[in-house]
Every structure is written in structure tokens, then in C-alpha cells.
Write an enzyme that holds these catalytic residues in place. Structure first.
Site, PDB file in Angstrom:
ATOM      1  N   ASP A  20      26.766  42.744  44.718  1.00  0.00           N
ATOM      2  CA  ASP A  20      28.121  43.278  44.778  1.00  0.00           C
ATOM      3  C   ASP A  20      28.652  43.296  43.341  1.00  0.00           C
ATOM      4  O   ASP A  20      28.963  42.257  42.781  1.00  0.00           O
ATOM      5  CB  ASP A  20      28.989  42.381  45.675  1.00  0.00           C
ATOM      6  CG  ASP A  20      30.470  42.781  45.662  1.00  0.00           C
ATOM      7  OD1 ASP A  20      30.831  43.757  44.976  1.00  0.00           O
ATOM      8  OD2 ASP A  20      31.260  42.099  46.366  1.00  0.00           O
ATOM      9  N   TRP A  70      34.712  36.580  47.671  1.00  0.00           N
ATOM     10  CA  TRP A  70      34.006  37.789  48.118  1.00  0.00           C
ATOM     11  C   TRP A  70      32.608  37.452  48.616  1.00  0.00           C
ATOM     12  O   TRP A  70      32.145  37.989  49.627  1.00  0.00           O
ATOM     13  CB  TRP A  70      33.961  38.838  47.007  1.00  0.00           C
ATOM     14  CG  TRP A  70      35.330  39.265  46.596  1.00  0.00           C
ATOM     15  CD1 TRP A  70      35.926  39.086  45.384  1.00  0.00           C
ATOM     16  CD2 TRP A  70      36.321  39.902  47.426  1.00  0.00           C
ATOM     17  NE1 TRP A  70      37.203  39.584  45.411  1.00  0.00           N
ATOM     18  CE2 TRP A  70      37.477  40.080  46.636  1.00  0.00           C
ATOM     19  CE3 TRP A  70      36.338  40.337  48.759  1.00  0.00           C
ATOM     20  CZ2 TRP A  70      38.634  40.685  47.130  1.00  0.00           C
ATOM     21  CZ3 TRP A  70      37.497  40.938  49.252  1.00  0.00           C
ATOM     22  CH2 TRP A  70      38.618  41.101  48.451  1.00  0.00           C
ATOM     23  N   LYS A 100      38.025  49.158  40.721  1.00  0.00           N
ATOM     24  CA  LYS A 100      38.150  48.270  39.562  1.00  0.00           C
ATOM     25  C   LYS A 100      37.672  48.873  38.243  1.00  0.00           C
ATOM     26  O   LYS A 100      38.281  48.626  37.241  1.00  0.00           O
ATOM     27  CB  LYS A 100      37.501  46.938  39.840  1.00  0.00           C
ATOM     28  CG  LYS A 100      38.441  46.104  40.706  1.00  0.00           C
ATOM     29  CD  LYS A 100      37.759  45.104  41.560  1.00  0.00           C
ATOM     30  CE  LYS A 100      38.686  44.641  42.664  1.00  0.00           C
ATOM     31  NZ  LYS A 100      37.935  44.177  43.821  1.00  0.00           N
TER      32      LYS A 100
HETATM   33  C1  LIG Z   1      37.746  43.643  44.989  1.00  0.00           C
HETATM   34  C2  LIG Z   1      36.424  43.136  45.401  1.00  0.00           C
HETATM   35  C3  LIG Z   1      35.912  43.331  46.702  1.00  0.00           C
HETATM   36  C4  LIG Z   1      36.730  43.984  47.799  1.00  0.00           C
HETATM   37  O1  LIG Z   1      36.479  45.289  47.849  1.00  0.00           O
HETATM   38  P1  LIG Z   1      37.126  46.259  48.955  1.00  0.00           P
HETATM   39  O2  LIG Z   1      36.722  47.571  48.392  1.00  0.00           O
HETATM   40  O3  LIG Z   1      38.598  46.020  48.955  1.00  0.00           O
HETATM   41  O4  LIG Z   1      36.501  45.949  50.250  1.00  0.00           O
HETATM   42  C5  LIG Z   1      34.649  42.870  46.978  1.00  0.00           C
HETATM   43  N1  LIG Z   1      33.900  42.244  46.053  1.00  0.00           N
HETATM   44  C6  LIG Z   1      34.367  42.041  44.792  1.00  0.00           C
HETATM   45  C7  LIG Z   1      33.508  41.329  43.803  1.00  0.00           C
HETATM   46  C8  LIG Z   1      35.636  42.479  44.438  1.00  0.00           C
HETATM   47  O5  LIG Z   1      36.095  42.271  43.200  1.00  0.00           O
END
Ligand SMILES: *Cc1c(COP(=O)(O)O)cnc(C)c1O
Length: 356
Positions: A168, A101, A192
Site C-alpha cells: 500500500d 492503515w 495524496k
Molecule cells: C490515506 C490512506 C489510505 C486510505 O485510503 P482511501 O483511499 O481513503 O481508502 C490507505 N492507506 C494509506 C497508507 C493511506 O495513507
């Protein structure tokens, strides 16, 4: 049979949240209308949005001067919006490369200017969090990924820096306490720890915006959404509603410090077994292990089908590892009960007995 859902994302949500959400799809707020067939400008939905925002503020103790937005496009669109809004024309940004990511966010930032990757764990297939690095003081911001969902490593501390921090937190937001005032911007896809895919939470310090010198398209400009209270266009009404219910569930049970203790217990139980059981080994550096995603490999690959059969029979779902790591990944998000971890640990013990 009870299913133990260890999916990495989208993932398990509290059963009572799902029950309430399914009711609202038929009859929301005693309107005899579905939540998803009424105006997002209606009094009933505006109340949902305001409640979701105030729960975020309360649960994370968000200080004054920050806005809370529910946007679309997932964390992936934030990879674009962050540099668009925060990287000055001719400026640069610093990024920490801790996995898939982080890599994707770096790729997008490079479209906007210079990216200084201050450290990378690529040399060891992202099995650790780099710690000794310098953040250049002239960077417009420093970007990191708090939890590496795929490789199962998590930042247990954030660097002390005067540079604006962006994080993030898609896969560990609301799982433990965090000092929001350390960050100028936090973002997270809902799917999540919060709700269904389709909403992205953004917490941003107002004063850092409007300084990039770029002509930003309306939707991609955080200021557009702030000025419209996160209702610039039709918000993702269902994901926002379910996120609100999950945050309410978290609050009713004791909030972030309560879930942090529960998550610590689950992770301890899981990693103790991975370390104890001679038939498995963990893939992540011990001090950086994620409390959300535990990755482990079987010592003997040939015995894998036998183990697979056993956990499937025990009602366990979603522990296959990501293709880039292999083996297994047990994701233990907020809504996963301790009992599910116990079930998996029991299966691992039983597997050892049958092989012993
Ligand atoms: C799952 C995840 C993403 C992807 O997110 P989307 O909403 O599918 O774009 C980005 N960063 C992390 C750390 C993730 O776990």
C-alpha cells in the site's frame, strides 16, 4: 494571502494542474463540452486514460508484464481485493502491522483466511518500523504499507524475500524511486500524491492473478479490469484526468528522481528544526521518519494555543496532528513547495524567540 497547505490528505496539488483541470470542466479538448459530460468511450477520454497509464509506466519504470489500472473504492477496497485475488483458498498471507492503515488491511484479509502478522509496532504507538521478522515461505503474499501517514514513519527499505510482495503506497507513491519489479502488486489512493479522491492506482504483475481458486465478483477481479483496459465500467473520469495532469507535471519537472531530491530537502529542513528547537520534539524514531508526514509535539502543552495562533497568522493550514497522536503533523507531499516548509520553520523559530 498565500496559504501553505500541509493537509495530510486529500492534499495540495500543483496550482497549474488545478488551473488546467478547472478549464477542462468547462471546455475539454476544444470540444465545447465539459470533461465530465462526455462519454468515457470518446476518443478524447480514451486518450486521457492511455496517457495516464503510460505516464505511470514511464515515471516508475514499470517493467513488461505488469498492468496499470485506475479503479474506484480507494485504498480501502484494495484491502479487500488483494486477499480476494491473491490469497488461495485454505492459504495464508503475511502482513506487517505498521499502523492504522495496515491494521485495516489485516482486518479485511482475515475474512479470507489465515493472516500471519509477522511484526507489529503497536507496542510503541507505531513510532517505528519493525525490522527483524521472518516472512513464512508458505505465505501466498507479504503485505506492507510503505508510509505510515498517521504516525509519520516510512519504510526506507523493503525486505528481501521470495514471497510475493504487495504494498500500500497510498501516501508516498511518486515521492521517491522504487523498484517496481520487487513487488507483485502496488496500490495507492490518488488523493495524496496524484489527484483528487475517487481513483485508485493499481500496478499488478499479470502472472500472479487467476490462481486464488475463488469465485471473484466481476468488479473485484483484477483480471476483469485488465481485460477491459481499465474501462470495465465508467471510470472515475475527473480523478483520472487530474492524475494524468499531475503525472505530466512531475515528468515535465524532472520526474521521480527530481522530486525525491526536493522531498529530501523539505524533510531535512523540517526535521532539523524539530530537533534543534527546544520547544518541540518529534514523535517518530529518527531512522524511520517519514519524508511525507512529519509528526511533532510541543514540549509544553499549555503553550499550544499561542503557537496555533502564530502559524495560522502566517497562512499555514492543515498541521493539526491526527487524533491518535496529537500535536502537529506537517504533510509535505510532492506539490508542497520548499518555501512552505521554510515558512513553518520560521514560525517555529519565532515562537522560540517569543518564549525565550
Ligand atoms: C490515506 C490512506 C489510505 C486510505 O485510503 P482511501 O483511499 O481513503 O481508502 C490507505 N492507506 C494509506 C497508507 C493511506 O495513507
Amino acid at each position: 494571502m498565500k496559504v501553505h497547505n500541509f493537509s495530510a490528505g486529500p492534499c495540495i496539488l500543483p496550482p497549474e494542474v488545478l488551473r488546467k483541470a478547472s478549464g477542462a470542466v468547462i471546455n475539454f479538448d476544444d470540444l465545447n463540452l465539459s470533461l465530465i459530460e462526455i462519454s468515457h468511450r470518446s476518443k478524447s477520454f480514451v486518450a486521457v486514460m492511455e496517457r495516464a497509464q503510460s505516464l505511470v509506466r514511464e515515471l516508475l519504470k514499470v517493467p513488461e508484464g505488469y498492468s496499470i489500472l485506475f479503479l474506484q473504492g480507494g485504498a480501502s477496497l484494495e484491502f479487500v481485493m488483494v486477499p480476494y485475488n491473491l490469497m488461495k483458498k485454505g492459504g495464508k498471507a503475511a502482513y506487517l502491522d505498521t499502523g492504522t492503515w495496515a491494521n485495516k488491511s489485516i482486518k479485511e484479509a482475515k475474512r479470507f483466511g489465515e493472516v500471519d502478522v509477522v511484526a507489529s509496532a503497536k507496542d510503541a504507538n507505531y513510532s517505528y518500523i519493525p525490522k527483524d521478522y521472518t516472512i513464512p515461505s508458505d505465505a501466498n503474499y507479504f503485505h506492507c504499507t510503505s508510509n505510515n501517514t498517521i504516525f509519520g514513519v516510512q519504510m526506507k527499505a523493503f525486505p528481501k524475500t521470495d514471497v510475493s510482495m504487495v504494498c500500500d503506497m497510498s501516501s508516498d507513491i511518486f515521492s521517491k524511486r522504487v523498484d517496481v519489479s520487487d513487488f507483485d502488486l502496488i496500490y495507492a489512493g490518488a488523493q495524496k500524491n496524484m489527484g483528487p479522491a475517487g481513483a485508485t492506482l493499481v500496478i499488478v504483475k499479470d502472472e500472479v492473478l487467476g490462481k486464488s481458486g475463488r469465485d471473484i465478483p466481476a468488479y473485484l477481479d483484477y483480471q476483469t479490469h485488465i481485460s477491459k483496459d481499465s474501462m470495465f465500467n465508467t471510470p472515475p473520469v475527473f480523478p483520472v484526468y487530474v492524475s494524468m495532469l499531475t503525472l505530466q507535471w512531475l515528468k515535465d519537472n524532472g520526474g521521480v528522481s527530481w522530486i525525491e531530491q526536493v522531498n529530501n530537502k523539505k524533510a531535512e529542513l523540517m526535521y532539523n528544526e524539530i530537533d534543534r528547537n527546544p520547544l518541540f520534539k518529534g514523535t517518530a524514531e529518527v531512522e524511520d521518519r517519514s519524508n511525507m508526514n512529519a509528526c511533532f509535539l510541543p514540549i509544553e502543552e499549555a503553550s499550544q494555543p499561542e503557537f496555533d495562533k502564530m502559524w495560522k497568522e502566517a497562512g499555514i493550514s492543515g498541521i493539526n496532528g491526527h487524533r491518535s497522536v496529537g500535536g502537529y503533523r506537517a504533510s509535505m507531499y510532492n506539490a508542497l513547495p520548499l518555501e512552505s516548509v521554510r515558512t513553518l520553520v520560521d514560525v517555529m523559530k519565532e515562537f522560540e524567540r517569543t518564549k525565550g
